[in-house]
Design an enzyme around this catalytic site. Structure first.
Site, PDB file in Angstrom:
ATOM      1  N   SER A  49       0.864  -1.185   0.000  1.00  0.00           N
ATOM      2  CA  SER A  49       0.000   0.000   0.000  1.00  0.00           C
ATOM      3  C   SER A  49       0.896   1.229   0.000  1.00  0.00           C
ATOM      4  CB  SER A  49      -0.902  -0.002   1.238  1.00  0.00           C
ATOM      5  OG  SER A  49      -0.113   0.246   2.397  1.00  0.00           O
ATOM      6  N   ASP A  84      -0.620  -1.602  -4.251  1.00  0.00           N
ATOM      7  CA  ASP A  84      -2.025  -1.829  -3.888  1.00  0.00           C
ATOM      8  C   ASP A  84      -2.732  -0.477  -3.756  1.00  0.00           C
ATOM      9  OD1 ASP A  84      -4.246  -3.304  -3.085  1.00  0.00           O
ATOM     10  OD2 ASP A  84      -3.650  -3.316  -0.973  1.00  0.00           O
ATOM     11  N   ASP A 105      -6.030   2.905  -8.557  1.00  0.00           N
ATOM     12  CA  ASP A 105      -7.369   2.971  -7.992  1.00  0.00           C
ATOM     13  C   ASP A 105      -7.988   4.323  -8.333  1.00  0.00           C
ATOM     14  OD1 ASP A 105      -9.663   3.041  -6.527  1.00  0.00           O
ATOM     15  OD2 ASP A 105      -8.740   2.508  -4.608  1.00  0.00           O
ATOM     16  N   GLU A 135      -9.812  -0.509 -10.734  1.00  0.00           N
ATOM     17  CA  GLU A 135     -10.942  -0.780  -9.838  1.00  0.00           C
ATOM     18  C   GLU A 135     -12.193  -0.042 -10.306  1.00  0.00           C
ATOM     19  OE1 GLU A 135     -10.237  -0.541  -5.597  1.00  0.00           O
ATOM     20  OE2 GLU A 135     -12.230   0.267  -5.236  1.00  0.00           O
ATOM     21  N   GLY A 178     -10.863  -5.426   5.768  1.00  0.00           N
ATOM     22  CA  GLY A 178     -10.890  -5.596   7.226  1.00  0.00           C
ATOM     23  C   GLY A 178     -11.951  -6.602   7.637  1.00  0.00           C
ATOM     24  N   GLY A 209      -9.988 -10.027   1.266  1.00  0.00           N
ATOM     25  CA  GLY A 209     -10.017 -11.492   1.378  1.00  0.00           C
ATOM     26  C   GLY A 209     -10.056 -12.036   2.810  1.00  0.00           C
ATOM     27  N   ASN A 231      -4.836  -8.999   3.672  1.00  0.00           N
ATOM     28  CA  ASN A 231      -3.948  -8.192   4.501  1.00  0.00           C
ATOM     29  C   ASN A 231      -4.279  -8.339   5.987  1.00  0.00           C
ATOM     30  OD1 ASN A 231      -2.060  -6.220   5.312  1.00  0.00           O
ATOM     31  ND2 ASN A 231      -3.664  -4.675   5.338  1.00  0.00           N
ATOM     32  N   THR A 232      -5.515  -7.976   6.360  1.00  0.00           N
ATOM     33  CA  THR A 232      -5.888  -7.934   7.780  1.00  0.00           C
ATOM     34  C   THR A 232      -5.633  -9.273   8.484  1.00  0.00           C
ATOM     35  OG1 THR A 232      -7.558  -6.290   7.232  1.00  0.00           O
ATOM     36  CG2 THR A 232      -7.779  -7.365   9.371  1.00  0.00           C
TER      37      THR A 232
HETATM   38  P1  13P Z   1      -8.158  -7.370   3.925  1.00  0.00           P
HETATM   39  O1  13P Z   1      -7.341  -6.455   4.761  1.00  0.00           O
HETATM   40  O2  13P Z   1      -9.586  -7.332   4.274  1.00  0.00           O
HETATM   41  O3  13P Z   1      -7.614  -8.745   3.900  1.00  0.00           O
HETATM   42  O4  13P Z   1      -8.095  -6.802   2.430  1.00  0.00           O
HETATM   43  C1  13P Z   1      -6.866  -6.671   1.791  1.00  0.00           C
HETATM   44  C2  13P Z   1      -6.993  -5.952   0.495  1.00  0.00           C
HETATM   45  O5  13P Z   1      -7.984  -6.042  -0.198  1.00  0.00           O
HETATM   46  C3  13P Z   1      -5.862  -5.138   0.062  1.00  0.00           C
HETATM   47  O6  13P Z   1      -6.135  -4.461  -1.113  1.00  0.00           O
END
Ligand code: 13P
Length: 287
Positions: A49, A84, A105, A135, A178, A209, A231-232
């Protein structure tokens, strides 16, 4: 060597599996993901990011670190280094810095401006052999301080953006970055179905995801999703493992925390999370 995400995603879409994009924040994160991908013989996408890029002192540092790590660790599976949720300026900076893939984006611009900027970046990426993600429709939740509501994408707009020559398309289908709220309505498979019908072979990307039930992940893959961002879930796994280690208080006596020991449980937890996701997405053995 870093590769564009084009070939791995074209294969994934044709083979009905998805390649995971795992976001990186530091050396430990990166090492855990690369080692797991190599162990499982899975292609992988490392997401960065703009905030994480800044934290790691800039895109050049990230690009140099990842390239050197691939060499030093003897990684043989395809690895794409991907910006990202990039801004227009961030995308250009990452292209300069040696990333092999970018996301522009432009979802917050009016569609005409999104298209004009995407077109320009597509031309640059094509010339340099990089992959580019666009996107349409916003992904809900918070990403680097920006909160989106999570509107479903309009399939006609998706077709318009796909036709600009992007490599992969992220379309909002009710997904959220998230943790998902209790009253989440789930993914809109009707929207996904309509998008895939209009965009054909285009690999579709599922953001957010973390925490999507397994059956929904599998159904999304069956309807053309070939890249899933996580990510989260890695952050939560890292947090939990680190908390336990600190609570055990082993290094509190003597010289204080050794960072190599302090971060080791979190790094192992990330490996386990990445492994679980690669198995769920079906990318194991596909390198
Ligand atoms: P999460 O943090 O919900 O897993 O999403 C990650 C994401 O989509 C990064 O672009």
């Amino acid at each position: 060597m870093l590769v564009s995400a084009k070939e791995m995603l074209t294969k994934a879409k044709a083979g009905k599996y998805a390649v995971g994009q795992f976001n990186i924040n530091n050396l430990e994160w990166t090492k855990s993901i690369l080692l797991t991908a190599e162990e499982l013989k899975s292609p992988v996408i490392l997401g960065v990011s703009e905030g994480a890029g800044k934290y790691m002192t800039g895109y050049k540092t990230v690009s140099a670190m990842v390239s050197a790590m691939i060499e030093e660790l003897g990684i043989t599976v395809p690895v794409a280094l991907h910006l990202d949720h990039g801004s227009y300026e961030g995308a250009k900076a990452c292209i300069e810095a040696g990333f092999s893939s970018i996301m522009f984006d432009g979802s917050h611009y009016p569609i005409e401006e999104n298209i004009a900027k995407t077109k320009e970046l597509v031309a640059i990426c094509e010339e340099k052999g990089l992959s580019i993600e666009a996107e349409v429709g916003s992904i809900g939740g918070e990403e680097d301080g920006v909160v989106g509501k999570g509107e479903c994408a309009d399939p006609d707009e998706c077709k318009m953006v796909a036709d600009l020559g992007v490599t992969m398309l992220a379309a909002g289908i009710g997904n959220i970055h998230g943790k998902y709220p209790e009253n989440w309505e789930g993914l809109s498979f009707d929207t996904l179905d309509a998008i895939q019908a209009k965009t054909g072979d285009m690999p579709l990307v599922l953001h957010g995801g973390t925490g999507i039930p397994e059956d929904m992940i599998k159904k999304a893959i069956s309807l053309g999703v070939a890249k899933i961002n996580v990510n989260t879930e890695c952050q939560l796994a890292f947090q939990e493992a680190t908390r336990k280690y600190i609570e055990a208080g082993k290094d509190l006596e003597g010289k204080g925390f050794d960072p190599r020991k302090l971060l080791a449980p979190g790094a192992e937890a990330i490996k386990a999370t990445v492994k679980e996701k690669m198995e769920l997405f079906g990318s194991v053995g596909k390198a």
